[in-house]
Motif scaffolding. Structure first.
Motif, PDB file in Angstrom:
ATOM      1  N   ARG A 143      48.605  13.401  78.571  1.00  0.00           N
ATOM      2  CA  ARG A 143      49.561  12.191  78.496  1.00  0.00           C
ATOM      3  C   ARG A 143      50.359  11.841  79.716  1.00  0.00           C
ATOM      4  N   GLU A 144      50.538  12.782  80.687  1.00  0.00           N
ATOM      5  CA  GLU A 144      51.332  12.278  81.986  1.00  0.00           C
ATOM      6  C   GLU A 144      50.223  11.891  82.929  1.00  0.00           C
ATOM      7  N   GLY A 145      48.957  11.769  82.529  1.00  0.00           N
ATOM      8  CA  GLY A 145      48.002  11.128  83.632  1.00  0.00           C
ATOM      9  C   GLY A 145      47.319  12.164  84.427  1.00  0.00           C
ATOM     10  N   GLU A 146      47.829  13.274  84.104  1.00  0.00           N
ATOM     11  CA  GLU A 146      47.196  14.695  85.196  1.00  0.00           C
ATOM     12  C   GLU A 146      45.482  14.705  84.803  1.00  0.00           C
ATOM     13  N   LYS A 147      44.750  15.050  85.772  1.00  0.00           N
ATOM     14  CA  LYS A 147      43.310  15.289  85.459  1.00  0.00           C
ATOM     15  C   LYS A 147      42.947  16.540  85.813  1.00  0.00           C
ATOM     16  N   LEU A 148      42.030  17.140  85.084  1.00  0.00           N
ATOM     17  CA  LEU A 148      41.427  18.533  85.254  1.00  0.00           C
ATOM     18  C   LEU A 148      39.739  17.993  85.030  1.00  0.00           C
ATOM     19  N   HIS A 149      39.039  18.654  86.002  1.00  0.00           N
ATOM     20  CA  HIS A 149      37.531  18.487  85.896  1.00  0.00           C
ATOM     21  C   HIS A 149      36.993  19.470  85.485  1.00  0.00           C
ATOM     22  N   LEU A 150      35.874  19.284  84.320  1.00  0.00           N
ATOM     23  CA  LEU A 150      35.062  20.469  83.939  1.00  0.00           C
ATOM     24  C   LEU A 150      33.738  20.020  84.365  1.00  0.00           C
ATOM     25  N   VAL A 151      33.220  21.373  85.065  1.00  0.00           N
ATOM     26  CA  VAL A 151      32.025  21.252  85.715  1.00  0.00           C
ATOM     27  C   VAL A 151      31.243  22.458  85.305  1.00  0.00           C
ATOM     28  N   GLU A 152      29.987  22.186  85.015  1.00  0.00           N
ATOM     29  CA  GLU A 152      28.942  23.501  84.497  1.00  0.00           C
ATOM     30  C   GLU A 152      28.428  23.603  85.922  1.00  0.00           C
ATOM     31  N   GLU A 153      28.384  25.094  86.230  1.00  0.00           N
ATOM     32  CA  GLU A 153      27.793  25.496  87.574  1.00  0.00           C
ATOM     33  C   GLU A 153      27.267  26.848  87.374  1.00  0.00           C
ATOM     34  N   SER A 154      26.060  26.907  87.465  1.00  0.00           N
ATOM     35  CA  SER A 154      25.404  28.216  87.273  1.00  0.00           C
ATOM     36  C   SER A 154      25.552  28.966  86.037  1.00  0.00           C
ATOM     37  N   GLY A 155      25.683  28.213  84.934  1.00  0.00           N
ATOM     38  CA  GLY A 155      25.572  28.652  83.827  1.00  0.00           C
ATOM     39  C   GLY A 155      26.909  28.848  83.060  1.00  0.00           C
ATOM     40  N   VAL A 156      28.078  28.768  83.915  1.00  0.00           N
ATOM     41  CA  VAL A 156      29.448  28.764  83.494  1.00  0.00           C
ATOM     42  C   VAL A 156      30.108  27.757  83.406  1.00  0.00           C
ATOM     43  N   TRP A 157      31.293  27.470  82.799  1.00  0.00           N
ATOM     44  CA  TRP A 157      32.089  26.275  82.918  1.00  0.00           C
ATOM     45  C   TRP A 157      33.501  26.194  83.469  1.00  0.00           C
ATOM     46  N   ASN A 158      33.389  25.564  84.734  1.00  0.00           N
ATOM     47  CA  ASN A 158      34.770  25.846  85.551  1.00  0.00           C
ATOM     48  C   ASN A 158      35.584  24.778  85.235  1.00  0.00           C
ATOM     49  N   ILE A 159      36.968  25.145  85.320  1.00  0.00           N
ATOM     50  CA  ILE A 159      37.949  23.849  85.357  1.00  0.00           C
ATOM     51  C   ILE A 159      38.525  23.987  86.665  1.00  0.00           C
ATOM     52  N   TYR A 160      38.715  22.438  87.167  1.00  0.00           N
ATOM     53  CA  TYR A 160      39.211  22.458  88.690  1.00  0.00           C
ATOM     54  C   TYR A 160      40.538  21.369  88.345  1.00  0.00           C
ATOM     55  N   THR A 161      41.322  21.647  89.138  1.00  0.00           N
ATOM     56  CA  THR A 161      42.392  20.738  89.712  1.00  0.00           C
ATOM     57  C   THR A 161      42.231  20.290  91.056  1.00  0.00           C
ATOM     58  N   GLY A 162      41.642  19.292  91.222  1.00  0.00           N
ATOM     59  CA  GLY A 162      41.227  18.888  92.683  1.00  0.00           C
ATOM     60  C   GLY A 162      40.009  19.935  93.019  1.00  0.00           C
ATOM     61  N   ASN A 163      40.283  20.423  94.109  1.00  0.00           N
ATOM     62  CA  ASN A 163      39.415  21.493  94.432  1.00  0.00           C
ATOM     63  C   ASN A 163      39.468  22.953  94.145  1.00  0.00           C
ATOM     64  N   VAL A 164      40.706  23.130  93.433  1.00  0.00           N
ATOM     65  CA  VAL A 164      41.106  24.497  92.891  1.00  0.00           C
ATOM     66  C   VAL A 164      40.637  24.649  91.791  1.00  0.00           C
ATOM     67  N   LEU A 165      39.933  25.980  91.696  1.00  0.00           N
ATOM     68  CA  LEU A 165      39.780  26.186  90.503  1.00  0.00           C
ATOM     69  C   LEU A 165      40.823  27.094  89.677  1.00  0.00           C
ATOM     70  N   GLU A 166      40.822  26.404  88.334  1.00  0.00           N
ATOM     71  CA  GLU A 166      41.982  26.919  87.363  1.00  0.00           C
ATOM     72  C   GLU A 166      41.581  27.755  86.329  1.00  0.00           C
ATOM     73  N   ALA A 167      40.258  27.847  86.059  1.00  0.00           N
ATOM     74  CA  ALA A 167      39.701  28.706  84.773  1.00  0.00           C
ATOM     75  C   ALA A 167      38.293  28.271  84.784  1.00  0.00           C
ATOM     76  N   THR A 168      37.692  29.745  84.223  1.00  0.00           N
ATOM     77  CA  THR A 168      36.257  29.555  84.185  1.00  0.00           C
ATOM     78  C   THR A 168      35.833  30.064  82.656  1.00  0.00           C
ATOM     79  N   HIS A 169      34.846  29.308  82.018  1.00  0.00           N
ATOM     80  CA  HIS A 169      34.401  29.981  80.461  1.00  0.00           C
ATOM     81  C   HIS A 169      33.029  29.870  80.411  1.00  0.00           C
ATOM     82  N   ALA A 170      32.854  31.086  79.579  1.00  0.00           N
ATOM     83  CA  ALA A 170      31.280  31.125  79.354  1.00  0.00           C
ATOM     84  C   ALA A 170      30.613  29.904  78.922  1.00  0.00           C
ATOM     85  N   THR A 171      31.283  29.309  78.052  1.00  0.00           N
ATOM     86  CA  THR A 171      30.469  28.196  77.190  1.00  0.00           C
ATOM     87  C   THR A 171      31.562  26.769  77.220  1.00  0.00           C
TER      88      THR A 171
END
Length: 148
Positions: A105-133
């Protein structure tokens, strides 16, 4: 509810799927051309009409998947069964990495990217979290107030 024979006929109409008979009269169908490690599209189709279709990678799905990414097809109509199988095959055919931008709601953006079979969440170029699915990553983003 479709019978076992009706479900078999629908599934066998997909030439890209290879039938594999397993125990107790159950049948799996594999997509050998999958670009992902996952190859089973239809899992344990049983003579009682129960069975599963791999749906974890399908975007905007309207049904819940289990911990293996499977959706139960026991009560699916013919159109629903054809649709989920087509989407499953398409999801296993994609060679491009999937990337989504989620916004709160505040307009902040996170990017969810599938890479090498895992799902990474980025703030800009900074990795915030990784999930298996994808499901786990999307749940996390949703709980944190982000939407597609």
């Amino acid at each position: 509810m479709l019978t076992f024979e009706e479900k078999l006929a629908i599934i066998e109409s997909f030439p890209e799927l290879k039938r594999n008979d397993i125990s107790l009269g159950r049948v799996n169908f594999h997509f050998e051309e999958s670009v992902k490690d996952k190859k089973i599209v239809v899992y344990r189709l049983h003579p009682n009409g129960n069975g599963f279709v791999y749906a974890e990678q399908i975007e905007n799905r309207n049904y819940a998947t289990d911990s293996k990414g499977m959706v139960n097809i026991r009560h699916f109509t013919e159109d629903e069964l054809r649709d989920v199988i087509q989407q499953s095959i398409a999801s296993l055919s994609e060679s491009e990495p999937i990337a989504e931008t989620w916004t709160n709601r505040e307009g902040e953006k996170l990017h969810l990217v599938e890479e090498s079979g895992v799902w990474n969440i980025y703030t800009g170029n900074v990795l915030e979290a990784t999930h298996a699915t994808y499901h786990a990553a999307a749940d996390y983003l949703y709980q944190e107030g982000f939407r597609l």
